[in-house]
Design an enzyme around this catalytic site. Structure first.
Site, PDB file in Angstrom:
ATOM      1  N   CYS B  87      83.177 -90.243  72.914  1.00  0.00           N
ATOM      2  CA  CYS B  87      82.307 -91.423  72.906  1.00  0.00           C
ATOM      3  C   CYS B  87      83.151 -92.698  72.961  1.00  0.00           C
ATOM      4  O   CYS B  87      83.822 -92.946  73.948  1.00  0.00           O
ATOM      5  CB  CYS B  87      81.377 -91.376  71.698  1.00  0.00           C
ATOM      6  SG  CYS B  87      79.906 -92.392  71.904  1.00  0.00           S
ATOM      7  N   HIS B 197      78.962 -85.587  71.679  1.00  0.00           N
ATOM      8  CA  HIS B 197      79.600 -85.397  70.366  1.00  0.00           C
ATOM      9  C   HIS B 197      79.671 -83.926  69.959  1.00  0.00           C
ATOM     10  O   HIS B 197      78.835 -83.471  69.185  1.00  0.00           O
ATOM     11  CB  HIS B 197      78.820 -86.173  69.305  1.00  0.00           C
ATOM     12  CG  HIS B 197      78.971 -87.654  69.423  1.00  0.00           C
ATOM     13  ND1 HIS B 197      80.055 -88.332  68.915  1.00  0.00           N
ATOM     14  CD2 HIS B 197      78.193 -88.588  70.012  1.00  0.00           C
ATOM     15  CE1 HIS B 197      79.934 -89.623  69.163  1.00  0.00           C
ATOM     16  NE2 HIS B 197      78.808 -89.808  69.841  1.00  0.00           N
ATOM     17  N   GLU B 199      81.537 -82.649  67.864  1.00  0.00           N
ATOM     18  CA  GLU B 199      81.829 -82.547  66.421  1.00  0.00           C
ATOM     19  C   GLU B 199      80.558 -82.447  65.586  1.00  0.00           C
ATOM     20  O   GLU B 199      80.623 -82.173  64.393  1.00  0.00           O
ATOM     21  CB  GLU B 199      82.685 -83.734  65.959  1.00  0.00           C
ATOM     22  CG  GLU B 199      81.964 -85.077  65.827  1.00  0.00           C
ATOM     23  CD  GLU B 199      81.876 -85.873  67.127  1.00  0.00           C
ATOM     24  OE1 GLU B 199      82.015 -85.269  68.219  1.00  0.00           O
ATOM     25  OE2 GLU B 199      81.644 -87.089  67.058  1.00  0.00           O
TER      26      GLU B 199
END
Lengths: 80, 224
Positions: B87, B197, B199
């Site tokens: 990002c 994302h 994560e």
């Protein structure tokens, strides 16, 4: 002291969704005949020097290093 | 394998990234503040997380890319150390010139915060080898400036060198990115930048583990 203006604009061929939206908004306000609208940035910079040539070179370096992303943007330097 | 997370003012996905790396590695990553001028030699993976570094002033990632720590990241990247930017981290790596192209305002002009589908376009990279070629994975996105752009020559080079790691799949392109590009690697294959994302899909409590393979690949961890 020298006052200068750096103008940063998107390169031709780079899509500008913000410029497009602004163009639509102008249309909506009744301004007729609005063609292409492109959004850019203006930086007014003061430099503590009286050497115009040196100032222009410095501003060009600043533009290449930080003010413009030369992948997508062009810039012009104007000592006022 | 040891990971490091770069910290800059305005980033807000650093804690998620630290949690993800801790879950995958078993130990917490090192954190490196923006003023540091070097990164320890025992670090195998450097991650630049997402957020709004320097308030997105000037251009997203532009100021962060000029901070001392990013010179240290560049030096490590040139030595072949793996680097991931997610990002805002992707935007920073582009502004650093570690990856080609640029990220523009979303075509919709709106901030998008939703889940998309990603196609693993190249499962041979150091970051994607836990996935199979063409596999479709879920991944959340949350950004305002994720519209990937590159000039025709750069784009052709990316495609010809198989540098596109992830594409938005099945019509889920949320931002107008050219060729549905969601993530790319550099020519050497040790730097990955992506808008989504991974994560945030690491353990069952997240509602899925689709992002875990990326970190397992990068860290050489075999899935339990």
């Amino acid at each position: 002291m020298i006052k200068a203006r750096v103008t940063v604009t998107l390169k031709n061929g780079v899509l500008d969704p913000q410029g497009k939206a602004i163009g639509h908004a102008l249309d909506g306000l009744g301004f007729s005949g609005v063609g292409l609208v492109r959004q850019g940035k203006v930086f007014d910079i003061e430099l503590e020097t009286s050497d115009r040539a040196a100032a222009e070179a410095e501003l060009k370096a600043m533009s290449e290093k930080l003010l413009a992303n030369t992948v997508i943007e062009d810039f012009s330097v104007e000592v006022i | 394998m040891k990971a490091a997370v770069i910290l800059l003012p305005g980033l807000n996905r650093d804690r998620d990234m630290i949690a993800a790396l801790t879950a995958v590695c078993g130990t917490p990553p090192l954190t490196v503040w923006q003023t540091e001028t070097s990164i320890p030699d025992d670090i195998d993976l450097i991650v630049v997380p997402g957020g709004f570094s320097y308030g997105d002033y000037l251009r997203c990632g532009a100021i962060a890319a000029r901070m001392p720590v990013m010179q240290a990241v560049r030096a490590k990247a040139e030595k072949g150390v793996r680097v991931i930017g997610v990002c805002n981290g992707f935007q920073i790596l582009l502004e650093c010139g570690l990856l080609p192209g640029a990220l523009m305002r979303n075509a919709s002009l709106k901030f998008v915060c939703r889940e998309v589908l990603l196609e693993v376009t190249n499962a041979q990279t150091a970051f994607t080898r836990s996935y199979s070629q063409g596999q479709i994975i879920r991944c959340p996105v949350a950004h305002h400036d994720g519209n990937y752009f590159a000039d025709p020559q750069t784009l052709a080079a990316l495609e010809n060198n198989d540098q596109v790691a992830f594409r938005y799949a099945r019509g889920t392109n949320p931002n107008g990115s050219i060729n549905d590009i969601a993530g790319i690697v550099n020519k050497q294959g040790n730097v990955l930048g992506m808008m989504p994302h991974p994560e945030n899909l690491i353990e069952a409590a997240h509602g899925g583990v689709d992002g875990r393979g990326l970190f397992e690949s990068a860290l050489g961890v075999v899935s339990a």
